[in-house]
Design a protein around this motif. Structure first.
Motif, mmCIF file in Angstrom:
data_model
loop_
_atom_site.group_PDB
_atom_site.id
_atom_site.type_symbol
_atom_site.label_atom_id
_atom_site.label_comp_id
_atom_site.label_asym_id
_atom_site.label_seq_id
_atom_site.Cartn_x
_atom_site.Cartn_y
_atom_site.Cartn_z
ATOM 1 N N LYS A 246 0.861 -1.183 0.000
ATOM 2 C CA LYS A 246 0.000 0.000 0.000
ATOM 3 C C LYS A 246 0.898 1.233 0.000
ATOM 4 O O LYS A 246 1.649 1.470 0.950
ATOM 5 C CB LYS A 246 -0.921 0.037 1.214
ATOM 6 C CG LYS A 246 -1.814 1.283 1.254
ATOM 7 C CD LYS A 246 -2.501 1.456 2.599
ATOM 8 C CE LYS A 246 -3.583 0.405 2.791
ATOM 9 N NZ LYS A 246 -4.321 0.650 4.068
ATOM 10 N N ILE A 247 0.828 2.016 -1.087
ATOM 11 C CA ILE A 247 1.540 3.285 -1.122
ATOM 12 C C ILE A 247 0.703 4.280 -0.329
ATOM 13 O O ILE A 247 -0.451 4.543 -0.656
ATOM 14 C CB ILE A 247 1.747 3.761 -2.569
ATOM 15 C CG1 ILE A 247 2.580 2.722 -3.341
ATOM 16 C CG2 ILE A 247 2.448 5.117 -2.595
ATOM 17 C CD1 ILE A 247 2.779 3.053 -4.793
ATOM 18 N N LEU A 248 1.282 4.831 0.722
ATOM 19 C CA LEU A 248 0.515 5.587 1.703
ATOM 20 C C LEU A 248 0.198 7.005 1.229
ATOM 21 O O LEU A 248 1.051 7.690 0.658
ATOM 22 C CB LEU A 248 1.303 5.670 3.020
ATOM 23 C CG LEU A 248 1.626 4.321 3.677
ATOM 24 C CD1 LEU A 248 2.608 4.521 4.820
ATOM 25 C CD2 LEU A 248 0.355 3.643 4.176
ATOM 26 N N THR A 249 -1.049 7.416 1.483
ATOM 27 C CA THR A 249 -1.418 8.804 1.277
ATOM 28 C C THR A 249 -0.898 9.621 2.457
ATOM 29 O O THR A 249 -0.433 9.076 3.461
ATOM 30 C CB THR A 249 -2.935 8.948 1.173
ATOM 31 O OG1 THR A 249 -3.525 8.569 2.434
ATOM 32 C CG2 THR A 249 -3.500 8.051 0.073
ATOM 33 N N GLU A 250 -1.008 10.925 2.356
ATOM 34 C CA GLU A 250 -0.523 11.775 3.442
ATOM 35 C C GLU A 250 -1.301 11.501 4.728
ATOM 36 O O GLU A 250 -0.728 11.481 5.826
ATOM 37 C CB GLU A 250 -0.627 13.241 3.038
ATOM 38 C CG GLU A 250 0.347 13.622 1.925
ATOM 39 C CD GLU A 250 0.269 15.099 1.578
ATOM 40 O OE1 GLU A 250 -0.567 15.809 2.184
ATOM 41 O OE2 GLU A 250 1.031 15.547 0.710
ATOM 42 N N GLU A 583 -0.914 -3.600 -13.952
ATOM 43 C CA GLU A 583 -0.719 -2.162 -14.089
ATOM 44 C C GLU A 583 -0.589 -1.750 -15.541
ATOM 45 O O GLU A 583 -1.033 -0.660 -15.929
ATOM 46 C CB GLU A 583 0.499 -1.714 -13.292
ATOM 47 C CG GLU A 583 0.637 -0.207 -13.221
ATOM 48 C CD GLU A 583 1.326 0.270 -11.963
ATOM 49 O OE1 GLU A 583 0.647 0.833 -11.085
ATOM 50 O OE2 GLU A 583 2.541 0.064 -11.870
ATOM 51 N N ASP A 584 -0.011 -2.610 -16.369
ATOM 52 C CA ASP A 584 0.067 -2.301 -17.793
ATOM 53 C C ASP A 584 -1.333 -2.118 -18.370
ATOM 54 O O ASP A 584 -1.565 -1.269 -19.227
ATOM 55 C CB ASP A 584 0.799 -3.411 -18.549
ATOM 56 C CG ASP A 584 2.300 -3.413 -18.275
ATOM 57 O OD1 ASP A 584 2.805 -2.394 -17.762
ATOM 58 O OD2 ASP A 584 2.955 -4.436 -18.555
ATOM 59 N N THR A 595 -2.573 0.293 -4.176
ATOM 60 C CA THR A 595 -2.722 -0.850 -3.284
ATOM 61 C C THR A 595 -2.839 -2.098 -4.132
ATOM 62 O O THR A 595 -3.636 -2.144 -5.072
ATOM 63 C CB THR A 595 -3.970 -0.714 -2.393
ATOM 64 O OG1 THR A 595 -3.866 0.473 -1.615
ATOM 65 C CG2 THR A 595 -4.098 -1.901 -1.457
ATOM 66 N N PHE A 596 -2.041 -3.095 -3.790
ATOM 67 C CA PHE A 596 -2.043 -4.333 -4.582
ATOM 68 C C PHE A 596 -1.769 -5.500 -3.654
ATOM 69 O O PHE A 596 -0.828 -5.464 -2.848
ATOM 70 C CB PHE A 596 -0.964 -4.272 -5.667
ATOM 71 C CG PHE A 596 -0.856 -5.530 -6.488
ATOM 72 C CD1 PHE A 596 -1.786 -5.818 -7.468
ATOM 73 C CD2 PHE A 596 0.170 -6.434 -6.261
ATOM 74 C CE1 PHE A 596 -1.685 -6.980 -8.216
ATOM 75 C CE2 PHE A 596 0.275 -7.594 -7.001
ATOM 76 C CZ PHE A 596 -0.658 -7.869 -7.988
ATOM 77 N N GLY A 597 -2.598 -6.529 -3.720
ATOM 78 C CA GLY A 597 -2.411 -7.693 -2.861
ATOM 79 C C GLY A 597 -2.646 -8.985 -3.620
ATOM 80 O O GLY A 597 -3.404 -9.036 -4.589
ATOM 81 N N VAL A 598 -1.964 -10.032 -3.178
ATOM 82 C CA VAL A 598 -2.117 -11.350 -3.787
ATOM 83 C C VAL A 598 -2.234 -12.406 -2.693
ATOM 84 O O VAL A 598 -1.759 -12.212 -1.570
ATOM 85 C CB VAL A 598 -0.921 -11.713 -4.703
ATOM 86 C CG1 VAL A 598 -0.842 -10.786 -5.888
ATOM 87 C CG2 VAL A 598 0.385 -11.689 -3.922
#
Length: 602
Positions: A246-250, A583-584, A595-598
């Motif tokens: 998860k790339i965090l928001t501010e 993403e492509d 956010t990406f999960g597997v």
């Protein structure tokens, strides 16, 4: 041929084991190889030795004899280069006969460590007159149990040498520093089948990598958690169950910082980096092309906001020469029918830069000034990516007070005439002051939960705490606001059959933890994407730092009885492949994936 061993044994080479045994002195080899089962931990299990010692193309066997030539004391299997890869040793300890299986693992090197061979040993008492089961597994001759022997082996391949003698607890915070180099990024990009040019922006001197690289810099805190003394289990039975970025928001950065504090100034470990950078600057005479710091290292702090660093392919944030800090904590230890599940969360902190500083404003000879700026840059870090991973250690485990779950739940509840009174009667809910609810109110419950189970259906501890907010509107801007109107507090340390907070909110609310549907339209791919898995996973193992032998060693793959007796591909490699393909497809529709999960189902 002759070879000097402990007993000056004569070594005989052969292409198959069958051609070596059958003569006097080799009877134990035939019995060991012919036994279907072994006793291990009071349980009968399939004998792994015949699988491990089976003949392989281009490999040979060596039979080692005692000095008097009357007893075979060992059988060695060698690879095409003549190195011993697996070995059976026979010895007599008092009245006991023992057989030792030794697997020599040629562990590949990484940027931090050289390639080396690690020995994994399994010792069995040998009872030649037992027609049922002649092999009973023992500790590996070191006083350690089987699980402890395997644990020590994994420490050698996964942990820094300075940590090998330390004990860890499930309550600890696990952390590490990682200095990124060009070689690290190139090796990783190639291992996940991405070209270097995909990640080199036009204004960047240093290479950058995808968000998948955050697992590389955060690998040690994630995996170190599995060595906590309370967990136990056989790490050869370890399975990676799921993984999420998860790339965090501010706003999320603020929330995360309450739990993951980041490095204190005394733990910055920036001295070596500063010394190298100052020396590089002095040696280069201030030349921009040779300076240790790139333009990006000294850009204004405002350029490090997330919308700027998240670029196509999810990359752009991790760059060569950065010193990155990661902090991890165990979130849960759960007992499942299939084993013990351990969930770990880690936060990757990126270095911030000194505000307002740029390289053009600095004198090329001002080494001291550069040291101060670099020191501030290295010591100021901010959370960037949150990584969540769950692992399963297969086996039977009892419930204990070390099993727990720690999680956060977010619920949205629309108040109406039917649910308002039951909600107000919940003892765990406290509204502030004279706050009153009316039908139509939209509430959000943000609840932190801690649970410990004493059985599959009963809790020994349940703790819930959090806040309640209500949606209002700013009269001037018409923007939605969420002021706090109450708190949630519940504690049951004497046992409980359920978590009343979660149960009630689940019955009346909508979970905000669930994935949301894309607002833009999308279509399924016309046909599945097929990615050819690498036949040799050594490159990814070295680049990712996940040196688990089940991904690269045929002998250990046979020992743990993997399908077809072959190493399996890293789950994290398939994760990177899936994220890249997704993403492509999604980039033109919804922008970079944050956010990406597997889940690994194989």
């Amino acid at each position: 041929d002759t070879k000097e061993v402990e007993c000056f044994a004569e070594v005989v080479n052969a292409g198959s084991l069958e051609s070596l045994v059958g003569s006097p002195g080799t009877e134990w080899v035939s019995v060991v190889m012919g036994s279907d089962i072994v006793v291990s931990d009071k349980t009968c299990k399939p004998n792994p030795i015949p699988r491990v010692m089976q003949a392989r193309p281009d490999h040979s066997f060596q039979l080692v004899w005692s000095k008097d030539g009357k007893l075979a004391t060992g059988v060695q299997q060698c690879n095409e280069e003549g190195a011993v890869i697996a070995e059976l040793c026979y010895s007599t300890q008092g009245k006991d006969n023992q057989v030792e299986l030794v697997l020599y693992d040629p562990c590949p090197g990484t940027a931090e460590s050289r390639a080396k061979s690690q020995a994994l040993r399994f010792v069995f008492n040998y009872f030649p007159n037992s027609c049922f089961c002649p092999l009973r597994e023992l500790a590996a001759g070191t006083g350690l149990s089987r699980e402890e022997t395997i644990l020590e082996y994994y420490k050698q391949i996964w942990m820094d040498p300075a940590l090998h003698g330390q004990q860890f607890s499930i309550k600890d915070t696990f952390s590490s520093w990682f200095t990124v180099s060009d070689k690290d990024i190139v090796a990783f990009n190639r291992a996940i089948c991405r070209q270097d040019d995909d990640f080199a922006g036009p204004h960047r001197k240093n290479r950058v990598s995808t968000v998948d690289f955050s697992t590389v810099v955060g690998w040690k805190p994630l995996i170190q958690a599995l060595f906590a003394k309370e967990i136990g289990g056989d790490l050869l039975k370890l399975v990676h169950m799921s993984h999420e970025y998860k790339i965090l928001t501010e706003d999320e950065q603020v929330v995360v910082s309450q739990t993951f504090k980041g490095p204190s100034p005394g733990r910055c470990e920036s001295r070596n980096v500063l010394t190298q950078s100052s020396q590089a600057l002095a040696d280069a005479g201030g030349d921009d092309d040779d300076d240790f710091f790139s333009d990006d290292d000294l850009m204004d702090a405002e350029d490090l906001t997330l919308p700027e660093v998240v670029t196509a392919n999810g990359g752009g944030a991790i760059q060569a020469s950065q010193r990155i800090y990661t902090e991890g904590k165990i979130q849960s230890i759960e007992i499942l029918p299939s084993g013990k599940k351990v969930s770990v969360k880690a936060v990757v902190f990126l270095p911030s830069t000194a505000a307002g500083m740029s390289r053009r404003n600095m004198s090329s000879s001002s080494v001291t000034n550069m040291r101060d700026v670099a020191s501030n840059s290295q010591k100021r870090v901010e959370p960037w990516v949150e990584i969540s991973s769950s692992f399963l250690i297969r086996g039977d485990f009892p419930y204990s007070d070390t099993n727990f779950t720690r999680r956060s739940e977010q619920w949205e509840v629309q108040v109406d005439a039917e649910n308002m009174q039951p909600l107000l009667h919940q003892k765990w809910l406290s509204l502030a002051g004279n706050t009153k609810l009316v039908a139509g109110d939209l509430l959000r419950f943000n609840v932190d939960i801690f649970e410990s189970k004493k059985s599959a259906t009963h809790f020994s501890v349940v703790e819930c705490s959090g806040k309640v907010t209500r949606k209002t509107f700013d009269a001037d801007t018409a923007e939605g606001l969420w002021p706090t109107i109450g708190t949630v507090n519940f504690e049951a340390k004497g046992g409980a059959s359920e978590n009343p907070v979660s149960s009630y909110l689940q019955s009346v609310g909508v979970s905000l933890n669930e994935a949301t549907t894309l607002e833009s339209s999308y279509t399924l791919m016309e046909k599945p994407h097929v990615q050819q898995a690498p036949s040799d996973c050594t490159a990814y193992a070295s680049a990712s730092r996940d040196l688990n032998p089940i991904h690269r060693n045929n002998y250990i793959a046979e020992f743990v009885d993997l399908p077809h007796g072959s190493p399996i591909v890293h789950g994290m490699w398939t994760c990177a492949m899936a994220r890249g393909v997704l993403e492509d497809v999604m980039l033109p529709l919804a922008g970079p994936i944050r956010t990406f999960g597997v889940e690994f189902l194989g």
